[in-house]
Design a protein around this motif. Structure first.
Motif, mmCIF file in Angstrom:
data_model
loop_
_atom_site.group_PDB
_atom_site.id
_atom_site.type_symbol
_atom_site.label_atom_id
_atom_site.label_comp_id
_atom_site.label_asym_id
_atom_site.label_seq_id
_atom_site.Cartn_x
_atom_site.Cartn_y
_atom_site.Cartn_z
ATOM 1 N N UNK A 137 -31.974 17.687 3.915
ATOM 2 C CA UNK A 137 -31.114 17.299 4.935
ATOM 3 C C UNK A 137 -30.926 15.642 4.601
ATOM 4 N N UNK A 138 -31.847 14.767 4.033
ATOM 5 C CA UNK A 138 -31.793 13.470 3.750
ATOM 6 C C UNK A 138 -30.957 13.413 2.533
ATOM 7 N N UNK A 166 -29.677 13.626 11.099
ATOM 8 C CA UNK A 166 -29.189 13.727 10.030
ATOM 9 C C UNK A 166 -27.487 14.004 10.229
ATOM 10 N N UNK A 167 -26.831 13.546 9.339
ATOM 11 C CA UNK A 167 -25.216 13.746 9.398
ATOM 12 C C UNK A 167 -25.011 14.607 8.196
ATOM 13 N N UNK A 168 -24.593 16.321 8.310
ATOM 14 C CA UNK A 168 -24.672 16.967 7.414
ATOM 15 C C UNK A 168 -23.051 17.572 7.556
ATOM 16 N N UNK A 169 -22.278 17.206 6.524
ATOM 17 C CA UNK A 169 -20.872 17.659 6.420
ATOM 18 C C UNK A 169 -20.031 17.424 7.775
ATOM 19 N N UNK A 170 -20.290 16.190 8.246
ATOM 20 C CA UNK A 170 -19.670 15.793 9.464
ATOM 21 C C UNK A 170 -20.347 16.523 10.683
ATOM 22 N N UNK A 175 -33.530 17.131 14.382
ATOM 23 C CA UNK A 175 -34.593 17.787 13.512
ATOM 24 C C UNK A 175 -36.071 16.974 14.146
ATOM 25 N N UNK A 176 -36.955 18.023 14.642
ATOM 26 C CA UNK A 176 -38.213 17.588 15.044
ATOM 27 C C UNK A 176 -39.324 18.072 14.219
#
Length: 299
Positions: A137-138, A166-170, A175-176
């Motif tokens: 994700x990072x 996190x920002x993934x593809x907009x 996340x925990x």
């Protein structure tokens, strides 16, 4: 070769570090981690890899401290640069440490087992089946992921909890993570979990395992379950090391992947000077062989 992408992992979900001591810089500053330049040879491909996994911490002896980390892998044949940067203020209390900003996820900072095999690239490429989610994700986020973390200890038990966005593809991935480690002499047992929310899918990882580290040998393993929505992968890992001499360690590693080919790795590490090392090995996946050799620094 595989390349790590969280969006790709979600789409294909059905497809089946030895411990380092802190290097004291003085005035409360300490650095941990490693830097390695590596050459990997596949059946029909080869590449150079530059890998850095470094942490810098400062503790004032009072309330406020600071943690920062760089987790970066540059893959030469594709000019691919996978980098995570973490930085957070740390507040030390009687309960434990609270980190605010972009703290490194606790599943990474409190990891018990070393990397898989001797190849940094293979370790990265197999993470789709082992986690952690936060690493991939990072890489996709390509920036600081805001969050909070707490770590504490009670007797032989250490524990941690962290939250990250996190920002993934907009789209946002919340996340925990949670970790609990139990240490008794040469034995450490652990359990960890990750739960995220992305694209109406709830990716998750659960791990349980242990490590036994004696004077000249160590062995350990883990069982991991990685789920992406309705699809999932179960993996099992076993490894062992033996110190032939104080400077030379031989290693064996095995990754069993549900509904896929198992991976076996053999290698060795030779240490020189205060922080230098040379490492190399061979890994076997079905009828394919992967060879690696590298040199680096370990703190």
């Amino acid at each position: 070769m595989m390349r790590v992408s969280l969006l790709a992992l979600l789409a294909v979900g059905a497809i089946p570090p030895s411990a380092a001591s802190a290097f004291d810089l003085g005035n409360g500053l300490a650095v941990t981690g490693s830097v390695k330049l590596e050459y990997d040879k596949y059946e029909s491909d080869d590449t150079a890899v530059l890998d850095a996994d470094l942490g810098l911490s400062w503790r004032s002896g009072g309330l406020i401290g600071f943690d920062a980390a760089l987790d970066s892998t540059y893959i030469g044949d594709s000019d691919e640069d996978l980098t995570n940067i973490w930085a957070a203020l740390v507040f030390s209390t009687d309960m434990g440490e609270f980190s605010v900003g972009a703290p490194r996820p606790v599943v990474e900072s409190m990891a018990v087992l070393p990397r898989f095999g001797t190849s940094r690239l293979l370790d990265l490429e197999t993470s789709f089946a082992r986690g952690p989610l936060s690493t991939a994700a990072g890489f996709e986020d390509n920036g600081f992921a805001p969050g909070l973390a707490f770590t504490g200890q009670s007797g032989s038990v250490s524990y941690g909890l962290s939250y990250h966005r996190f920002e993934i593809g907009g789209d946002d991935l919340d996340l925990i993570q949670g970790v609990m480690n139990y240490s008794n002499g040469a034995t450490t047992l652990f359990i960890s979990g990750e739960l995220g929310d992305l694209l109406s899918v709830d990716p998750s990882v659960v791990k349980i395992g242990g490590l036994y580290s004696a004077d000249v040998y160590s062995f350990g393993g883990e069982l991991a379950r990685v789920d992406y929505g309705s699809e999932g992968i179960t993996t099992g890992r076993l490894f062992g090391t033996y110190d032939v001499m104080p400077e030379l360690t031989v290693k064996g590693d095995m990754l069993l992947i549900e509904n896929s080919e198992n991976i076996y790795s053999l290698g060795a590490e030779y240490r020189f000077g205060q922080v230098g090392f040379v490492e190399g090995g061979a890994s076997f996946v079905d009828n394919d062989q992967i060879y690696d050799i590298g040199v680096g620094l370990k703190f």
